[in-house]
Design a protein around this motif. Structure first.
Motif, PDB file in Angstrom:
ATOM      1  N   TYR A  22      -2.936   0.171  19.460  1.00 26.99           N
ATOM      2  CA  TYR A  22      -2.049  -0.980  19.283  1.00 26.99           C
ATOM      3  C   TYR A  22      -1.164  -0.898  18.044  1.00 26.99           C
ATOM      4  N   GLY A  23      -1.368   0.116  17.201  1.00 27.02           N
ATOM      5  CA  GLY A  23      -0.605   0.189  15.957  1.00 27.02           C
ATOM      6  C   GLY A  23      -1.247  -0.702  14.904  1.00 27.02           C
ATOM      7  N   GLU A  24      -0.471  -1.061  13.904  1.00 26.94           N
ATOM      8  CA  GLU A  24      -0.962  -1.917  12.821  1.00 26.94           C
ATOM      9  C   GLU A  24      -1.352  -3.277  13.393  1.00 26.94           C
ATOM     10  N   ILE A  25      -2.582  -3.714  13.128  1.00 27.80           N
ATOM     11  CA  ILE A  25      -3.042  -5.012  13.629  1.00 27.80           C
ATOM     12  C   ILE A  25      -3.615  -5.827  12.490  1.00 27.80           C
ATOM     13  N   ASP A  26      -3.412  -7.151  12.570  1.00 28.79           N
ATOM     14  CA  ASP A  26      -4.021  -8.047  11.595  1.00 28.79           C
ATOM     15  C   ASP A  26      -5.186  -8.772  12.268  1.00 28.79           C
ATOM     16  N   ILE A  27      -5.812  -9.688  11.558  1.00 28.94           N
ATOM     17  CA  ILE A  27      -7.001 -10.369  12.068  1.00 28.94           C
ATOM     18  C   ILE A  27      -6.688 -11.196  13.324  1.00 28.94           C
ATOM     19  N   ASP A  28      -5.499 -11.794  13.396  1.00 29.39           N
ATOM     20  CA  ASP A  28      -5.129 -12.563  14.581  1.00 29.39           C
ATOM     21  C   ASP A  28      -4.953 -11.647  15.795  1.00 29.39           C
ATOM     22  N   ASP A  29      -4.312 -10.496  15.580  1.00 31.07           N
ATOM     23  CA  ASP A  29      -4.171  -9.510  16.663  1.00 31.07           C
ATOM     24  C   ASP A  29      -5.544  -9.031  17.125  1.00 31.07           C
ATOM     25  N   LEU A  30      -6.405  -8.745  16.157  1.00 33.87           N
ATOM     26  CA  LEU A  30      -7.743  -8.261  16.477  1.00 33.87           C
ATOM     27  C   LEU A  30      -8.519  -9.306  17.288  1.00 33.87           C
ATOM     28  N   SER A  31      -8.439 -10.562  16.880  1.00 35.07           N
ATOM     29  CA  SER A  31      -9.122 -11.636  17.615  1.00 35.07           C
ATOM     30  C   SER A  31      -8.607 -11.725  19.044  1.00 35.07           C
ATOM     31  N   ARG A  32      -7.292 -11.638  19.207  1.00 32.80           N
ATOM     32  CA  ARG A  32      -6.698 -11.714  20.541  1.00 32.80           C
ATOM     33  C   ARG A  32      -7.159 -10.536  21.398  1.00 32.80           C
ATOM     34  N   ILE A  33      -7.114  -9.338  20.837  1.00 37.02           N
ATOM     35  CA  ILE A  33      -7.515  -8.135  21.579  1.00 37.02           C
ATOM     36  C   ILE A  33      -8.978  -8.220  21.991  1.00 37.02           C
ATOM     37  N   VAL A  34      -9.842  -8.520  21.039  1.00 32.92           N
ATOM     38  CA  VAL A  34     -11.280  -8.581  21.320  1.00 32.92           C
ATOM     39  C   VAL A  34     -11.580  -9.655  22.356  1.00 32.92           C
ATOM     40  N   ASN A  35     -10.995 -10.837  22.202  1.00 36.68           N
ATOM     41  CA  ASN A  35     -11.263 -11.925  23.143  1.00 36.68           C
ATOM     42  C   ASN A  35     -10.719 -11.628  24.534  1.00 36.68           C
ATOM     43  N   ASN A  36      -9.566 -10.957  24.635  1.00 35.93           N
ATOM     44  CA  ASN A  36      -9.046 -10.578  25.949  1.00 35.93           C
ATOM     45  C   ASN A  36      -9.978  -9.584  26.642  1.00 35.93           C
ATOM     46  N   HIS A  37     -10.442  -8.592  25.897  1.00 34.74           N
ATOM     47  CA  HIS A  37     -11.352  -7.606  26.478  1.00 34.74           C
ATOM     48  C   HIS A  37     -12.700  -8.240  26.823  1.00 34.74           C
ATOM     49  N   LEU A  38     -13.166  -9.128  25.978  1.00 35.14           N
ATOM     50  CA  LEU A  38     -14.426  -9.817  26.238  1.00 35.14           C
ATOM     51  C   LEU A  38     -14.326 -10.693  27.478  1.00 35.14           C
ATOM     52  N   LYS A  39     -13.191 -11.370  27.660  1.00 34.42           N
ATOM     53  CA  LYS A  39     -12.981 -12.206  28.844  1.00 34.42           C
ATOM     54  C   LYS A  39     -13.063 -11.372  30.121  1.00 34.42           C
ATOM     55  N   VAL A  40     -12.417 -10.209  30.112  1.00 35.09           N
ATOM     56  CA  VAL A  40     -12.447  -9.329  31.285  1.00 35.09           C
ATOM     57  C   VAL A  40     -13.884  -8.876  31.570  1.00 35.09           C
TER      58      VAL A  40
END
Length: 93
Positions: A22-40
């Motif tokens: 994903y390139g440079e990510i901050d805590i908000d990006d990380l939360s979004r990524i983790v929660n999207n993958h967790l939802k799936v």
């Protein structure tokens, strides 16, 4: 403290791999990524659980009353394979 207010530790390897994807990510990006993958992942687990609870272990439903015929109209015998992969998904039955 609620579970969603707790801190989760993410390994260096996983952060490195996420940054590579994903390139440079901050805590908000990380939360979004983790929660999207967790939802799936949760959706897939719930779907598997639903199939198992219904007692329907065949994910693929086939209509086996179909009769195939050759050019002369003679019935062609078709063998229907047993789904060998189901035990791997749901564990030994």
């Amino acid at each position: 403290m609620k579970l969603n207010e707790r801190v989760a530790i993410i390994t260096e390897e996983n952060i490195s791999r996420l940054s590579h994807l994903y390139g440079e990510i901050d805590i908000d990006d990380l939360s979004r990524i983790v929660n999207n993958h967790l939802k799936v992942a949760i959706d897939e687990i719930e779907e598997d659980y639903m199939w198992k609870e219904r007692g329907n272990l065949d994910i693929i439903q086939m209509n086996t009353n179909i009769v195939l015929t050759d050019k002369e109209g003679k019935a062609i015998d078709v063998k229907v394979p047993e789904p060998e992969y189901m035990c791997e998904i749901f564990g030994k039955i």
